[in-house]
Enzyme design. Structure first.
Site, PDB file in Angstrom:
ATOM      1  N   CYS A 120      59.491 -31.081  12.516  1.00 42.39           N
ATOM      2  CA  CYS A 120      58.780 -31.404  13.764  1.00 42.39           C
ATOM      3  C   CYS A 120      57.409 -30.722  13.708  1.00 42.39           C
ATOM      4  CB  CYS A 120      59.573 -30.906  14.979  1.00 42.39           C
ATOM      5  SG  CYS A 120      58.760 -31.239  16.548  1.00 42.39           S
ATOM      6  N   HIS A 158      59.632 -41.800   8.443  1.00 43.28           N
ATOM      7  CA  HIS A 158      58.575 -42.453   9.225  1.00 43.28           C
ATOM      8  C   HIS A 158      58.271 -43.839   8.662  1.00 43.28           C
ATOM      9  CE1 HIS A 158      57.435 -38.840  11.496  1.00 43.28           C
ATOM     10  NE2 HIS A 158      57.809 -38.191  10.409  1.00 43.28           N
ATOM     11  N   CYS A 218      53.269 -36.864  17.956  1.00 44.63           N
ATOM     12  CA  CYS A 218      54.257 -36.604  16.901  1.00 44.63           C
ATOM     13  C   CYS A 218      53.499 -36.058  15.699  1.00 44.63           C
ATOM     14  CB  CYS A 218      54.985 -37.902  16.551  1.00 44.63           C
ATOM     15  SG  CYS A 218      56.209 -37.716  15.231  1.00 44.63           S
ATOM     16  N   GLU A 257      59.561 -42.255  18.824  1.00 43.07           N
ATOM     17  CA  GLU A 257      60.246 -41.246  18.025  1.00 43.07           C
ATOM     18  C   GLU A 257      61.752 -41.487  17.952  1.00 43.07           C
ATOM     19  OE1 GLU A 257      59.734 -37.113  18.050  1.00 43.07           O
ATOM     20  OE2 GLU A 257      57.694 -37.184  18.824  1.00 43.07           O
ATOM     21  N   GLY A 267      54.565 -37.461  12.417  1.00 40.36           N
ATOM     22  CA  GLY A 267      54.135 -38.865  12.421  1.00 40.36           C
ATOM     23  C   GLY A 267      52.655 -39.009  12.127  1.00 40.36           C
TER      24      GLY A 267
HETATM   25  N1  LIG Z   1      61.926 -37.308  16.402  1.00 36.72           N
HETATM   26  C1  LIG Z   1      61.721 -36.622  15.116  1.00 36.72           C
HETATM   27  C2  LIG Z   1      61.720 -35.102  15.332  1.00 36.72           C
HETATM   28  C3  LIG Z   1      60.513 -34.638  16.128  1.00 36.72           C
HETATM   29  C4  LIG Z   1      59.236 -34.941  15.394  1.00 36.72           C
HETATM   30  C5  LIG Z   1      57.962 -34.907  16.234  1.00 36.72           C
HETATM   31  N2  LIG Z   1      58.105 -34.547  17.623  1.00 36.72           N
HETATM   32  C6  LIG Z   1      56.868 -34.101  15.548  1.00 36.72           C
HETATM   33  O1  LIG Z   1      56.035 -33.478  16.235  1.00 36.72           O
HETATM   34  O2  LIG Z   1      56.823 -34.161  14.297  1.00 36.72           O
HETATM   35  C7  LIG Z   1      62.859 -36.996  14.157  1.00 36.72           C
HETATM   36  O3  LIG Z   1      63.960 -37.305  14.616  1.00 36.72           O
HETATM   37  O4  LIG Z   1      62.600 -36.963  12.941  1.00 36.72           O
END
Ligand SMILES: N[C@H](CCC[C@H](N)C(=O)O)C(=O)O
Length: 289
Positions: A74, A168, A226, A217, A229
């Site tokens: 994250c 991603h 994100c 997400e 992301g």
């Molecule tokens: N939903 C993402 C985790 C949080 C990633 C995002 N909030 C960031 O800042 O990278 C997943 O399941 O891989």
């Protein structure tokens, strides 16, 4: 009762639990993330992040989405963890390593004038993992997914997929305002081509070194930002010839801007802010009856 800190990175908020002070049962973690994330009966956030001791890095970060699923990385969370760890003296250096399920990363903090507060955090997110087997996704395990056609509800979209420790799928659009985030995002998130689901990003390239970004997400839906992301989007832009390595790209997310750079040495750097919203004591649901 449990002490918590609510923090956000560009509006992507999590409830942070300091495992140097609190102890949680492994079997409770998924339910606790769902409970804390609920804006009506919990605190309200995109998920829960645990900061704790590590056997091989300076500290450990674990990430749980709002649906209780555990993620391997994250980016916004890492910047918040770095700020909290430094300001709470969980680390004593301005540069330190963080263990994540997606692999170790290096964080460095920039301080305010009076040296008391962390204002900006840079994280070496490591290299993007480009092979299908690493995303993970269906298809020839040692091949890459670059502008691959995928059909959703009768429309063909062109996908570039990779991992930043978490999966991603990036789609380039002509106009970010009309990107089908809430229509296509949930369908592709759970598409059977992604055995572990995926985070779905839409990007509109702008003037040299800028891009606009929206995200659906995995496990949390639309968020303000994100970090992993944004790194994946810059990597995808470079892989598809829309941007270059070794040049800072400013990613404009709903919650604000991140500076991302894919270095020639292969690693991706992310720089941005992190803020503490509040600290407090949370009363678990079962203690309220
Ligand atoms: N939903 C993402 C985790 C949080 C990633 C995002 N909030 C960031 O800042 O990278 C997943 O399941 O891989």
């Amino acid at each position: 009762m449990m002490k918590f800190t609510k923090m956000h990175g560009l509006g992507n908020s999590y409830i942070y639990i300091n495992l140097f002070e609190e102890s949680l049962k492994e079997e409770d973690l998924s339910e606790l993330a769902i409970e804390l994330s609920d804006k009506n009966t919990g605190i309200g956030s995109d998920g829960m992040i645990l900061i704790g001791p590590s056997n091989n890095q300076d500290i450990q970060m674990r990430v749980f989405n709002a649906d209780g699923s555990e993620a391997k990385n994250c980016g916004n969370g890492l910047r918040c963890v770095a700020k909290l760890a430094f300001e709470k003296n969980l680390v004593i250096k301005k540069e330190f390593t963080v263990e994540t399920l997606g692999g170790p990363v290096k964080a460095s903090v920039e301080l305010s004038e009076d040296g008391q507060q962390v204002k900006l955090i840079s994280v070496d997110m490591g290299p993007p993992r480009l092979l299908k087997k690493d995303v993970p996704m269906e298809g020839k395990p040692d091949s890459k997914t670059i502008e691959e056609a995928v059909e959703v509800s009768g429309t063909t979209y062109y996908m570039t997929a990779l991992s930043m420790g978490n999966p991603h799928a990036v789609f380039f659009v002509d106009e970010i305002e009309t990107a089908p985030v809430e229509r296509v995002g949930p369908i592709l998130e759970k598409h059977n081509m992604f055995p572990e689901s995926a985070n779905i990003e839409f990007v509109e390239m702008a003037a040299e070194g800028n891009m606009h970004f929206r995200v659906w997400e995995r496990g949390s839906g639309v968020t303000q930002a994100c970090g992993t992301g944004a790194c994946a989007a810059v990597a995808a832009a470079i892989l598809t010839g829309r941007a270059q390595k070794d040049i800072d790209v400013t990613v404009h997310l709903l919650g604000g801007d991140l500076r991302i750079r894919w270095e020639e040495d292969g690693n991706i750097w992310m720089t941005g802010p992190a803020e503490i919203i509040c600290e407090g004591v949370y009363i678990r649901k079962e203690q309220r009856k």
